[in-house]
Design a protein around this motif. Structure first.
Motif, PDB file in Angstrom:
ATOM      1  N   GLY A  66     -42.116  28.600  98.696  1.00  0.00           N
ATOM      2  CA  GLY A  66     -41.015  29.477  98.304  1.00  0.00           C
ATOM      3  C   GLY A  66     -41.325  30.508  97.242  1.00  0.00           C
ATOM      4  O   GLY A  66     -40.461  31.298  96.881  1.00  0.00           O
ATOM      5  N   ASN A  69     -40.417  34.109  97.953  1.00  0.00           N
ATOM      6  CA  ASN A  69     -39.011  34.497  98.110  1.00  0.00           C
ATOM      7  C   ASN A  69     -38.430  35.066  96.821  1.00  0.00           C
ATOM      8  O   ASN A  69     -38.659  34.542  95.737  1.00  0.00           O
ATOM      9  N   ALA A  70     -37.635  36.126  96.974  1.00  0.00           N
ATOM     10  CA  ALA A  70     -36.969  36.748  95.828  1.00  0.00           C
ATOM     11  C   ALA A  70     -35.968  35.777  95.210  1.00  0.00           C
ATOM     12  O   ALA A  70     -35.351  34.963  95.903  1.00  0.00           O
ATOM     13  N   ARG A  71     -35.827  35.857  93.905  1.00  0.00           N
ATOM     14  CA  ARG A  71     -34.873  35.023  93.163  1.00  0.00           C
ATOM     15  C   ARG A  71     -33.692  35.886  92.746  1.00  0.00           C
ATOM     16  O   ARG A  71     -33.847  37.071  92.455  1.00  0.00           O
ATOM     17  N   ALA A  72     -32.518  35.270  92.659  1.00  0.00           N
ATOM     18  CA  ALA A  72     -31.321  35.986  92.206  1.00  0.00           C
ATOM     19  C   ALA A  72     -31.464  36.334  90.730  1.00  0.00           C
ATOM     20  O   ALA A  72     -32.031  35.578  89.951  1.00  0.00           O
ATOM     21  N   ASN A  80     -35.426  37.531  86.353  1.00  0.00           N
ATOM     22  CA  ASN A  80     -35.467  36.094  86.562  1.00  0.00           C
ATOM     23  C   ASN A  80     -36.941  35.681  86.579  1.00  0.00           C
ATOM     24  O   ASN A  80     -37.702  36.135  87.424  1.00  0.00           O
ATOM     25  N   THR A  82     -39.737  32.866  87.101  1.00  0.00           N
ATOM     26  CA  THR A  82     -40.027  31.573  87.712  1.00  0.00           C
ATOM     27  C   THR A  82     -41.412  31.138  87.259  1.00  0.00           C
ATOM     28  O   THR A  82     -42.413  31.787  87.594  1.00  0.00           O
ATOM     29  N   ARG A 101     -43.594  34.330  88.294  1.00  0.00           N
ATOM     30  CA  ARG A 101     -43.052  35.361  89.168  1.00  0.00           C
ATOM     31  C   ARG A 101     -41.864  35.936  88.427  1.00  0.00           C
ATOM     32  O   ARG A 101     -41.000  35.194  87.948  1.00  0.00           O
ATOM     33  N   ASP A 103     -38.705  38.462  88.919  1.00  0.00           N
ATOM     34  CA  ASP A 103     -37.858  39.276  89.788  1.00  0.00           C
ATOM     35  C   ASP A 103     -36.976  40.137  88.896  1.00  0.00           C
ATOM     36  O   ASP A 103     -36.299  39.617  88.002  1.00  0.00           O
TER      37      ASP A 103
END
Length: 184
Positions: A66, A69-72, A80, A82, A101, A103
């Motif tokens: 995952g 995948n983009a995070r909110a 954000n 990660t 990561r 975002d």
């Protein structure tokens, strides 16, 4: 001075110069890999984690699903972060690295910060030009880099730093400093 006194002085001088260098470094990895686990299965403890039995290590220990995948993004700074470290990717134990990561929302930022136990290399993969989200990855030169966010540290410290001290340091009005402190 006698020859014995000069020898002792030379040894003490050498120790005084080299001892701080020896103390101010991260420990070197003790082996090629030590997949971290939270239970003392074999009792081998390396870099803050117990080692998984090498016969039980699998590719899953070196994979984090995952991450692509983009995070909110739903916070005041518009980003954000990660973290990818030994706690969620056990194969990183003893490798001396971690990753994040980031975002970014529209006009988002990663606030000024430092990593007290690491250097950081940042790579942006998509530009944020005020219309679309962006993403970046940062590699850190430590298994446990830590993070100190400057604004939180300066304006959100507990106990609070005297507003007059901060006002003078930043050349701002003390009332503005108190407003900033209230936000944290």
């Amino acid at each position: 001075m006698t020859m014995k006194s000069l020898s002792l002085l030379a040894i003490l001088s050498l120790l005084a110069l080299t001892l701080p260098l020896a103390i101010a470094s991260d420990p070197s990895p003790l082996q090629d890999f030590c997949v971290g686990v939270n239970t003392p299965a074999d009792g081998v403890f390396v870099n803050g984690k117990f080692c998984k039995d090498p016969k039980l290590v699998s590719a899953d220990d070196f994979f984090l699903a995952g991450l692509q995948n983009a995070r909110a993004v739903a916070n005041a700074v518009g980003s954000n972060v990660t973290a990818v470290n030994v706690n969620n990717l056990p194969g990183l134990n003893t490798l001396g690295i971690s990753l994040v990561r980031i975002d970014y929302g529209v006009n988002g930022q990663n606030p000024p910060h430092t990593h007290p136990r690491a250097t950081e290399g940042l790579i942006h993969f998509q530009a944020n030009v005020g219309r679309s989200p962006a993403v970046a990855f940062a590699a850190l030169s430590s298994q446990n880099p830590g993070v100190v966010t400057i604004a939180n540290t300066v304006f959100g410290s507990n106990p609070a730093i005297d507003p007059n001290v901060l006002a003078r340091a930043f050349q701002l009005d003390p009332k503005l400093i108190m407003d900033l402190q209230a936000k944290f």
